[in-house]
Scaffold this motif. Sequence first.
Motif, mmCIF file in Angstrom:
data_model
loop_
_atom_site.group_PDB
_atom_site.id
_atom_site.type_symbol
_atom_site.label_atom_id
_atom_site.label_comp_id
_atom_site.label_asym_id
_atom_site.label_seq_id
_atom_site.Cartn_x
_atom_site.Cartn_y
_atom_site.Cartn_z
ATOM 1 N N GLY A 180 1.017 -1.596 -0.375
ATOM 2 C CA GLY A 180 -0.473 -0.144 -0.020
ATOM 3 C C GLY A 180 1.090 1.433 -0.324
ATOM 4 N N SER A 181 0.229 2.288 0.441
ATOM 5 C CA SER A 181 0.989 4.136 0.717
ATOM 6 C C SER A 181 1.246 3.656 2.420
ATOM 7 C CB SER A 181 0.734 4.844 -0.960
ATOM 8 O OG SER A 181 -0.905 4.886 -0.034
ATOM 9 N N PRO A 182 2.028 4.883 2.172
ATOM 10 C CA PRO A 182 2.536 5.346 3.625
ATOM 11 C C PRO A 182 0.693 6.532 4.150
ATOM 12 C CG PRO A 182 3.605 5.855 2.604
ATOM 13 C CD PRO A 182 3.281 5.396 1.673
ATOM 14 N N VAL A 183 0.315 5.595 5.267
ATOM 15 C CA VAL A 183 -0.489 7.182 6.192
ATOM 16 C C VAL A 183 0.103 8.062 8.068
ATOM 17 C CG1 VAL A 183 -1.961 5.184 7.055
ATOM 18 C CG2 VAL A 183 -3.012 8.108 7.023
ATOM 19 N N ILE A 184 -0.088 9.220 7.859
ATOM 20 C CA ILE A 184 -0.334 9.567 9.405
ATOM 21 C C ILE A 184 -1.386 9.188 9.433
ATOM 22 C CG2 ILE A 184 1.615 11.510 8.221
ATOM 23 C CD1 ILE A 184 -1.047 13.211 8.875
ATOM 24 N N ALA A 185 -1.153 8.301 10.965
ATOM 25 C CA ALA A 185 -1.655 8.520 12.078
ATOM 26 C C ALA A 185 -3.045 9.530 12.343
ATOM 27 C CB ALA A 185 -1.009 8.869 13.983
ATOM 28 N N ALA A 186 -2.875 11.104 11.914
ATOM 29 C CA ALA A 186 -4.130 11.773 11.668
ATOM 30 C C ALA A 186 -5.351 11.759 10.847
ATOM 31 C CB ALA A 186 -3.622 13.059 12.068
ATOM 32 N N ALA A 187 -4.124 10.840 9.569
ATOM 33 C CA ALA A 187 -5.274 9.887 8.256
ATOM 34 C C ALA A 187 -5.591 8.682 9.394
ATOM 35 C CB ALA A 187 -3.930 10.165 7.705
ATOM 36 N N LEU A 188 -5.742 8.273 9.193
ATOM 37 C CA LEU A 188 -5.399 6.940 9.730
ATOM 38 C C LEU A 188 -7.361 6.320 9.151
ATOM 39 C CD1 LEU A 188 -3.704 5.446 12.884
ATOM 40 C CD2 LEU A 188 -3.804 4.238 10.100
ATOM 41 N N ARG A 189 -7.598 5.431 8.888
ATOM 42 C CA ARG A 189 -9.146 4.774 8.515
ATOM 43 C C ARG A 189 -8.983 3.755 8.507
ATOM 44 N NH1 ARG A 189 -10.133 7.875 1.787
ATOM 45 N NH2 ARG A 189 -12.167 6.990 2.689
ATOM 46 N N PRO A 190 -10.217 3.175 8.344
ATOM 47 C CA PRO A 190 -10.548 2.096 8.575
ATOM 48 C C PRO A 190 -9.810 1.204 7.922
ATOM 49 C CG PRO A 190 -12.244 3.128 9.775
ATOM 50 C CD PRO A 190 -11.051 4.069 9.078
ATOM 51 N N GLY A 191 -9.136 0.107 7.933
ATOM 52 C CA GLY A 191 -8.440 -1.058 7.242
ATOM 53 C C GLY A 191 -7.319 -0.845 6.846
ATOM 54 N N ASP A 192 -6.206 0.515 6.868
ATOM 55 C CA ASP A 192 -5.276 0.735 7.473
ATOM 56 C C ASP A 192 -4.602 0.189 8.047
ATOM 57 O OD1 ASP A 192 -6.086 2.250 5.576
ATOM 58 O OD2 ASP A 192 -5.260 4.439 7.095
ATOM 59 N N LEU A 193 -3.109 -0.870 8.174
ATOM 60 C CA LEU A 193 -2.522 -1.746 8.614
ATOM 61 C C LEU A 193 -1.619 -1.001 9.753
ATOM 62 C CD1 LEU A 193 -1.555 -5.100 6.228
ATOM 63 C CD2 LEU A 193 -3.779 -4.483 7.404
ATOM 64 N N ILE A 194 -1.779 -1.094 10.538
ATOM 65 C CA ILE A 194 -1.112 -0.481 12.333
ATOM 66 C C ILE A 194 0.267 -1.307 12.646
ATOM 67 C CG2 ILE A 194 -0.332 0.278 13.893
ATOM 68 C CD1 ILE A 194 -3.912 0.970 13.513
#
Length: 278
Positions: A210-224
């Motif tokens: 996928g692509s990197p995302v910042i914590a403030a932009a987390l959406r359901p389905g994102d991996l941590i």
Amino acid sequence: MTGLTESNLLVLRNPNDPSGNGIPAQGIGYDHDSLGIFQQRPGWGTAAQRMDPRSATNLFLDALLAVPGWSSMEPWRAAQTVQRSAFTGNPTAANGQSLVYGGNYLRQGERASRILMAIGGSNAFGELDCGAAAISDSHPGTSDTNQKDISGVTPRAAAAVTFALAQRGKPYQWGGEGPATYDCSGLMQTAWRQAGVSIGRVTGQQLRNGSPVIAAALRPGDLILIPGALGTLAHPGHVGMYVGHGQVLHAPRTGDVVKVVRLTSFIADGVSGYRHIA
């Protein structure tokens, strides 16, 4: 796991290598000219080295550390790469027609876990599972188990979250990919596969999906991805899925079940990466 497979954790001498005669042994093996717990052939070292558990382990670890990317491999694949057994992933009479690379080592995973538990307690038990820290704040209730926040996400993400949440309560099993048991990365891969998206099998691969995302932009389905008990920030050992409402779903460790926990506790020891899949 490797020692159980090769010798049942016994120091074996071998009549095909008489240099081991006279060295204390716990049994006899007949595999070529292999000696000791790891059934190492003469190219590994002297008979004394191969039949001494500590020296033989160090020989094994030296070879393991020389394998590129070993720490992000499934353990049974790493073992096979070092040992070069007949379980190459190509079915033959020698490996019982197995299609699993390192399948002989994989079969000993749970037994190895039980031995570690007996020796070292719960901390050792985590060494053969996803390596999650002791995260135990799962809290049943409306915000935890009865709602899912999938408004505004893509249909694929909604499908992945819906599937993942439906697995709650199923037991952790190292190497599990469903439908009855899961490990951490196996659950993530299976959930996204159900949504029609292919991602890697292990945390090291999923860190690059996928692509990197910042914590403030987390959406359901994102991996941590987090270090876990045995990983590092650069090489995470554990992964969960953000499901909204400040919560994460994951498969923690042997003896536990798929559950939802607070994001704040999940990332308490650091974050290796947030990944937006689709």
